[in-house]
Design a protein around this motif. Sequence first.
Motif, PDB file in Angstrom:
ATOM      1  N   PHE A  39       0.867  -1.178   0.000  1.00 21.82           N
ATOM      2  CA  PHE A  39       0.000   0.000   0.000  1.00 21.82           C
ATOM      3  C   PHE A  39       0.892   1.212   0.000  1.00 21.82           C
ATOM      4  O   PHE A  39       2.078   1.136   0.300  1.00 21.82           O
TER       5      PHE A  39
ATOM      6  N   LYS B 242      -3.222   0.815  -8.854  1.00 17.32           N
ATOM      7  CA  LYS B 242      -4.031  -0.343  -8.456  1.00 17.32           C
ATOM      8  C   LYS B 242      -3.967  -1.438  -9.512  1.00 17.32           C
ATOM      9  O   LYS B 242      -3.921  -2.621  -9.185  1.00 17.32           O
TER      10      LYS B 242
ATOM     11  N   ASP C 217      -3.827  -0.446  -2.044  1.00 19.54           N
ATOM     12  CA  ASP C 217      -4.577   0.784  -1.783  1.00 19.54           C
ATOM     13  C   ASP C 217      -3.624   1.960  -1.700  1.00 19.54           C
ATOM     14  O   ASP C 217      -2.412   1.783  -1.505  1.00 19.54           O
TER      15      ASP C 217
ATOM     16  N   PHE D 244      -3.222   5.972  -0.057  1.00 23.81           N
ATOM     17  CA  PHE D 244      -3.702   6.948   0.926  1.00 23.81           C
ATOM     18  C   PHE D 244      -3.047   8.285   0.629  1.00 23.81           C
ATOM     19  O   PHE D 244      -1.826   8.406   0.652  1.00 23.81           O
TER      20      PHE D 244
ATOM     21  N   THR E 290      -5.603  11.770   4.828  1.00 26.04           N
ATOM     22  CA  THR E 290      -6.264  10.533   5.251  1.00 26.04           C
ATOM     23  C   THR E 290      -6.046  10.357   6.747  1.00 26.04           C
ATOM     24  O   THR E 290      -4.903  10.373   7.207  1.00 26.04           O
TER      25      THR E 290
ATOM     26  N   ASP F  32      -8.064   5.506   9.537  1.00 29.22           N
ATOM     27  CA  ASP F  32      -8.489   4.853   8.301  1.00 29.22           C
ATOM     28  C   ASP F  32      -7.400   3.916   7.767  1.00 29.22           C
ATOM     29  O   ASP F  32      -7.693   2.826   7.272  1.00 29.22           O
ATOM     30  N   VAL F  33      -6.147   4.348   7.871  1.00 32.87           N
ATOM     31  CA  VAL F  33      -5.037   3.492   7.444  1.00 32.87           C
ATOM     32  C   VAL F  33      -4.956   2.262   8.343  1.00 32.87           C
ATOM     33  O   VAL F  33      -4.838   1.134   7.863  1.00 32.87           O
TER      34      VAL F  33
ATOM     35  N   ALA G 283      -7.354   0.876  10.101  1.00 33.65           N
ATOM     36  CA  ALA G 283      -8.512   0.015   9.823  1.00 33.65           C
ATOM     37  C   ALA G 283      -8.301  -0.767   8.527  1.00 33.65           C
ATOM     38  O   ALA G 283      -8.618  -1.961   8.464  1.00 33.65           O
ATOM     39  N   TRP G 284      -7.753  -0.128   7.506  1.00 31.33           N
ATOM     40  CA  TRP G 284      -7.503  -0.829   6.245  1.00 31.33           C
ATOM     41  C   TRP G 284      -6.476  -1.945   6.444  1.00 31.33           C
ATOM     42  O   TRP G 284      -6.665  -3.058   5.962  1.00 31.33           O
ATOM     43  N   VAL G 285      -5.402  -1.635   7.156  1.00 30.44           N
ATOM     44  CA  VAL G 285      -4.363  -2.648   7.388  1.00 30.44           C
ATOM     45  C   VAL G 285      -4.950  -3.827   8.166  1.00 30.44           C
ATOM     46  O   VAL G 285      -4.731  -4.987   7.816  1.00 30.44           O
TER      47      VAL G 285
ATOM     48  N   ALA H  77      -7.990  -4.861   8.264  1.00 29.49           N
ATOM     49  CA  ALA H  77      -8.954  -5.600   7.433  1.00 29.49           C
ATOM     50  C   ALA H  77      -8.310  -6.338   6.275  1.00 29.49           C
ATOM     51  O   ALA H  77      -8.817  -7.364   5.840  1.00 29.49           O
ATOM     52  N   ASN H  78      -7.181  -5.835   5.766  1.00 34.36           N
ATOM     53  CA  ASN H  78      -6.628  -6.385   4.540  1.00 34.36           C
ATOM     54  C   ASN H  78      -5.331  -7.168   4.694  1.00 34.36           C
ATOM     55  O   ASN H  78      -4.979  -7.931   3.805  1.00 34.36           O
TER      56      ASN H  78
END
Length: 157
Positions: free
Chosen positions: A114, A128, A134, A136, A140, A144-145, A147-149, A151-152
């Motif tokens: 990312f 992408k 993703d 950022f 940002t 949010d970063v 949460a993305w990490v 989740a992914n």
Amino acid sequence: MVNRARPTVSAGVADDVVQEAVMGVSGPIRVVVAKPGLDGHDRGAKVIARALRDAGMEVIYTGLHQTPEQVVDTAIQEDADGIGLSILSGAHMTLCARVIELLKERDAADIKVFCGGIIPDDDIAELKRIGVADIFTPGTPTRDVVAWVEANLRAAG
């Protein structure tokens, strides 16, 4: 990629939620945060590294002026789940493409990449397309970063 045993996060009762969010069966999420190229501005990279660390992840910050080869070597040696590239120099297309290419060459394409920094909107779709998970851009929120990490990258570990 050889998977090695990972240390566990020691947590008290108040830290159980954080531990559950970042711990997989093999340990906490591991992220390499890197500043590839000649860009000498690392405040954003350090802010993201600290936010990820504070969320209970293991963060390896490579420092300034890293080559894509050094970044990928570090990610493989550290058994990282992801690589966060911070690029403000305008070289994001070249540097991201090279990191992705090296990961594929070294049979480590499971390490998600990312990116953050000054990335023009016109370049996001191409990044992408080549495999950046993703992007950022400035402003940002760190949550949010994180949460993305969470989740992914959990599935990658």
